[in-house]
Enzyme design. Structure first.
Site, short mmCIF file in Angstrom:
data_model
loop_
_atom_site.label_atom_id
_atom_site.label_comp_id
_atom_site.label_asym_id
_atom_site.label_seq_id
_atom_site.Cartn_x
_atom_site.Cartn_y
_atom_site.Cartn_z
CE LYS A 121 -10.99 -80.04 -35.45
NZ LYS A 121 -11.54 -78.76 -35.88
NE ARG A 179 -17.43 -78.39 -32.29
CZ ARG A 179 -17.04 -79.59 -32.71
NH1 ARG A 179 -15.76 -79.89 -32.75
NH2 ARG A 179 -17.93 -80.50 -33.08
N1 HH2 Z 1 -14.50 -78.98 -35.83
C1 HH2 Z 1 -15.26 -80.08 -36.06
C2 HH2 Z 1 -16.66 -79.97 -36.11
N2 HH2 Z 1 -17.28 -78.78 -35.89
N3 HH2 Z 1 -17.14 -76.47 -35.40
C3 HH2 Z 1 -16.41 -75.38 -35.16
N4 HH2 Z 1 -17.01 -74.19 -34.93
N5 HH2 Z 1 -15.04 -75.42 -35.12
C4 HH2 Z 1 -14.35 -76.57 -35.35
O1 HH2 Z 1 -13.11 -76.56 -35.35
C5 HH2 Z 1 -15.11 -77.78 -35.62
C6 HH2 Z 1 -16.53 -77.67 -35.64
C7 HH2 Z 1 -14.60 -81.40 -36.24
O2 HH2 Z 1 -14.45 -82.08 -35.03
P1 HH2 Z 1 -15.41 -83.25 -34.49
O3 HH2 Z 1 -16.81 -82.78 -34.31
O4 HH2 Z 1 -14.78 -83.81 -33.28
O5 HH2 Z 1 -15.31 -84.36 -35.60
P2 HH2 Z 1 -16.30 -84.77 -36.77
O6 HH2 Z 1 -16.52 -83.60 -37.65
O7 HH2 Z 1 -15.54 -85.89 -37.47
O8 HH2 Z 1 -17.59 -85.22 -36.16
#
Ligand code: HH2
Length: 273
Positions: A212, A246
């Site tokens: 992040k 995660r």
């Molecule tokens: N962060 C993201 C998405 N889902 N779920 C939980 N429980 N906690 C988190 O911190 C979280 C999440 C964002 O990360 P990512 O999936 O890599 O990116 P994007 O939302 O751009 O697909």
């Protein structure tokens, strides 16, 4: 020795996720990526079809389902790690649970489509309730709190109460401070330092800091070069009580957790002596 935290491997079937957007939009590549993460030691695979990065465009349930449906189905059929669906939409969660997903990871904490709570209660699945200030379009516009940890905690307490009121088994609820979701770098660091205060809520803590932007701001690194920062963040979170991590990079996280666990957990380390 098995670690005391689950590693949740991220499978983003999106064109625009902040760190891997477009890489796994092709369904075969997404499925192969899920299998790679399983082979690296993921305890659960989190499959998402909508980016929640700051400023991301919303997608329809039909589009989201078209992206994630076949990927969930294939990975469930593998009989590998359990599958979580990363969605705030009832229709997407319902379809995923029907083909065998066993967890709903909702970054809106059941606020987007509150009927999702009833579905989770009915299906008896696990649910992740995450804190977010505002919504992905606006959340990084000057976020402010009285006290970030107290405010996140009060929010999560209210969301647990809502979920339980809708029939969700409290033993199936995870809480997540929502690193990066309406937080400055300092807010994110405070949430790491004081993560243990969320334990009073009685639910296990999930944590998502992988790659992040606070890591980029602290280290000046590009999104694809943040494994070291991700590991540091997650090991501290683990030491402070997180029980599901995660991450995009499962293998280095697994190794870090094995060492952290041996140091922190005297009983399991004893098996090596
Ligand atoms: N962060 C993201 C998405 N889902 N779920 C939980 N429980 N906690 C988190 O911190 C979280 C999440 C964002 O990360 P990512 O999936 O890599 O990116 P994007 O939302 O751009 O697909």
């Amino acid at each position: 020795m098995s670690a005391a935290a689950r590693i949740m491997g991220i499978v983003n079937v999106t064109p625009d996720s902040f760190s891997d957007g477009g890489e796994f939009l092709n369904r075969d590549r997404a499925i192969a990526h899920g299998r790679d993460l399983a082979a690296e030691g993921a305890d659960i695979l989190d499959i998402g079809g909508e980016s929640t990065r700051p400023g991301a465009e919303a997608v329809t349930a039909e589009e989201e389902l078209m992206r994630v449906g076949p990927v969930v189905e294939a990975l469930v059929r593998d009989d590998g790690p359990p599958v979580s669906i990363d969605t705030s939409k009832l229709a997407v969660a319902e379809a995923a649970l029907t083909v065998g997903a066993s967890m709903v990871n909702d970054v809106s904490a059941l606020r987007s489509e509150p009927e999702l709570a009833e579905l989770c209660a009915e299906r008896g699945c696990e649910v992740v309730l995450m804190h977010m200030l505002g919504d992905p379009r606006t959340m990084q516009e000057n976020p402010s709190y009285d006290d970030v940890v107290d405010d996140v905690k009060a929010f999560l307490a209210e969301r647990i109460e809502f979920a339980v009121g809708q029939g969700v088994d409290e033993h199936r609820i995870w809480i997540d401070p929502g690193i990066g979701f309406g937080k400055t770098v300092e807010h994110n660091l405070d949430l790491h330092r004081r993560l243990g205060e969320l334990a009073d809520l009685g639910c296990p803590i999930a944590f998502g800091s992988s790659r992040k932007s606070f890591i980029g701001k602290l280290t000046g690194t590009d999104v694809h070069d943040r494994v070291g920062g991700t590991i540091a963040s997650n090991v501290i979170a683990y030491a402070n009580g997180a029980r599901m991590l995660r991450v995009h990079d499962v293998a280095p996280m697994r190794q870090a957790l094995q060492v952290a666990d041996a140091i922190l957990d005297q009983d399991s380390a004893a098996s090596y002596r």
